[in-house]
Design a protein around this motif. Structure first.
Motif, short mmCIF file in Angstrom:
data_model
loop_
_atom_site.label_atom_id
_atom_site.label_comp_id
_atom_site.label_asym_id
_atom_site.label_seq_id
_atom_site.Cartn_x
_atom_site.Cartn_y
_atom_site.Cartn_z
N UNK A 349 0.82 -1.22 0.00
CA UNK A 349 0.00 0.00 0.00
C UNK A 349 0.85 1.26 0.00
N UNK A 350 2.17 1.12 0.08
CA UNK A 350 3.03 2.28 0.10
C UNK A 350 2.99 3.06 1.40
N UNK A 351 2.60 2.39 2.50
CA UNK A 351 2.53 3.07 3.79
C UNK A 351 3.92 3.49 4.24
N UNK A 352 4.01 4.65 4.86
CA UNK A 352 5.28 5.18 5.36
C UNK A 352 5.56 4.58 6.73
N UNK A 353 5.97 3.30 6.73
CA UNK A 353 6.23 2.57 7.98
C UNK A 353 7.70 2.17 8.06
N UNK A 423 -3.33 3.81 7.86
CA UNK A 423 -4.68 4.27 7.57
C UNK A 423 -4.65 5.29 6.42
N UNK A 424 -3.70 6.20 6.43
CA UNK A 424 -3.58 7.17 5.33
C UNK A 424 -3.31 6.47 4.01
N UNK A 425 -2.52 5.39 4.04
CA UNK A 425 -2.21 4.66 2.80
C UNK A 425 -3.44 4.05 2.17
#
Length: 474
Positions: A349-353, A423-425
């Protein structure tokens, strides 16, 4: 956790298909309790370690898998493999081990015949919420099917303590072929079962984290010995070559990489854990680990890890209740599953984690395949996922409370930020008061993220109004 799905979740007693560890020359000393074979490989007067069914561990055999194994070749390969497991583990088989070979399609059919625990309050529905809390399996799929499809495509063989039989899963339906390393791995499980009984209650595990930890010992020993076997083959043993990899046969649906990375961790880090035990105090230390298995995968990653028990208070309103599964209705997913969540969401999802490339292991450690550490999970101290179900009929609704404990408030803030990034992703929008809504997609739900010192509490429900009914805010 459900006995029905324990093997599916942890791929317990199986070996999965993945690239092998780094091959290097043997460095451990030669076992001293193994009998020395005579020059002509004559049979000993009595059964000894390193000899099985007429064959010594170092004895050459004639086996050709080019046209498939006949009964004589299979017997010879099995006997010498048993002798080699005895040599490497310095322990004796006390009973024969049965074997069978099935195709991947047959394995998938057998898996589909296993009973399910469905229904609005069944184990499967409870487990769906656990994996949804991890953002690995969404509402467009079911956990039992997704886990089954993922492991069916990856399993190369397994040992069944109930029948004392090794099943080899092959991609060749036209002939019997066996990867010798798979056979070695599963024979270690057979030896474990004969020595300690793998069906003992202490190997069950009530939570996902416990299952991964216990599997880290069981699969760790099997993986460690398999790597030692690989090194002996590179160092001079006469070894039967693995058959060429065939095309996958029909074995289920698409694989979920998040599930795979989670359940693969015992195979990745377990051998390094066992190597540390053996290096420190010999096989007696491994025996101690089997006598009292670790209860969290954090111990497999770091022997000095500290883990706290997390028991979220029930603040639900009338109409919402916990399930009767897991530990008082809760599961503990542990640091490995949290890492898998961060990795999977960054990758898909490309989440910034985290950087997905952190999964790669240090190739100088031949016993470790992947690295499951990150700055976000380094401060892990405990967790609990508590699924909830509504009393509505005929279609119940679901939600969960996911509480994590961290070493410091800064660690807690770091994890809460990662959850917001996930959640933003998924195009989640802020509704105020740390409440969010994902409007569509497999994780479409409302969320509330509460941070209190070292604790992060994520509340999930089908609507923003449901959040307060599932977990009343303080």
């Amino acid at each position: 956790m459900s006995p029905t799905h324990r093997r599916a979740l942890a791929v317990l007693l199986a070996v999965v298909l993945l690239g092998g560890c780094l091959a290097v020359p043997p460095s451990e000393p030669t076992p001293t309790a193994v009998a020395t074979p005579p020059a002509d490989f004559a049979d000993p007067d009595s059964d000894v370690i390193g000899w099985e069914q007429g064959i010594w561990y170092s004895e050459p055999i004639t086996v050709d898998q080019g046209d498939g194994l006949d009964a004589r070749e299979l017997d010879q390969l099995l006997a010498r493999s048993m002798a080699r497991v005895e040599y490497l583990r310095t322990a004796e088989f006390t009973a024969p081990v049965g074997t069978r070979v099935i195709t991947r399609a047959e394995y998938a059919a057998e898996r589909d015949e296993r009973p399910r625990e469905d229904g609005p309050r069944g184990y499967d529905r409870w487990n769906d919420q656990v994996w949804e809390a991890l953002f690995i399996i969404g509402e467009d799929a079911r956990s039992a099917a997704t886990i089954g499809d993922t492991t069916t495509g990856a399993v190369a063989g397994y040992y069944d303590p109930e029948t004392a039989t090794i099943t080899i899963v092959t991609d060749r339906a036209d002939r019997t072929v066996i990867d010798p390393e798979t056979l070695i791995h599963e024979l270690v499980h057979a030896l474990q079962d004969q020595r300690i009984g793998l069906d003992a209650p202490r190997f069950a595990g009530q939570t996902q984290d416990e299952q991964l930890a216990i599997a880290g010992v069981i699969e760790g020993e099997a993986g460690y010995i398999t790597q030692r076997y690989r090194e002996q083959c590179a160092g001079g043993w006469d070894c039967v070559a693995a058959p060429p990899a065939g095309a996958r046969t029909a074995g289920g649906g698409a694989s979920n990489d998040g599930v795979f990375i989670t359940v693969f961790q015992p195979y990745s880090d377990g051998p390094a854990y066992v190597h540390r035990l053996v290096s420190r105090a010999g096989w007696a230390a491994v025996d101690d680990a089997f006598a009292a298995p670790p209860r969290s995968a954090a111990t497999i990653l770091d022997a000095d890890a500290t883990v706290e028990t997390v028991r979220p208070a029930d603040r639900s309103a009338a109409g919402w209740s916990r399930f009767d599964h897991g530990r008082d209705g809760a599961d503990v997913v542990g640091p490995v599953s949290l890492y898998a969540m961060l990795w999977y969401q960054a990758r898909t999802a490309g989440a910034d984690t985290i950087d997905p490339d952190t999964l790669r292991s240090d190739l100088t450690n031949r016993y470790d395949t992947y690295g499951y550490e990150s700055a976000i999970t380094a401060g892990y101290r405990g967790d609990a996922v508590v699924p909830y179900v509504s009393a509505e009929q005929p279609v119940p609704r679901y939600g969960y409370v996911f509480e994590t404990r961290w070493a410091t408030p800064a660690d807690a803030d770091r994890f809460a930020a990662a959850m917001r990034a996930i959640i933003r992703a998924h195009d989640g929008t802020a509704l105020g008061d740390d409440t969010y809504l994902i409007a569509s997609g497999p994780f479409a739900d409302a969320f509330r993220i509460d941070t209190d010192g070292r604790t992060v509490r994520v509340v999930n429900g089908p609507t923003p109004a449901a959040l307060a009914a599932i977990d009343a805010p303080r």
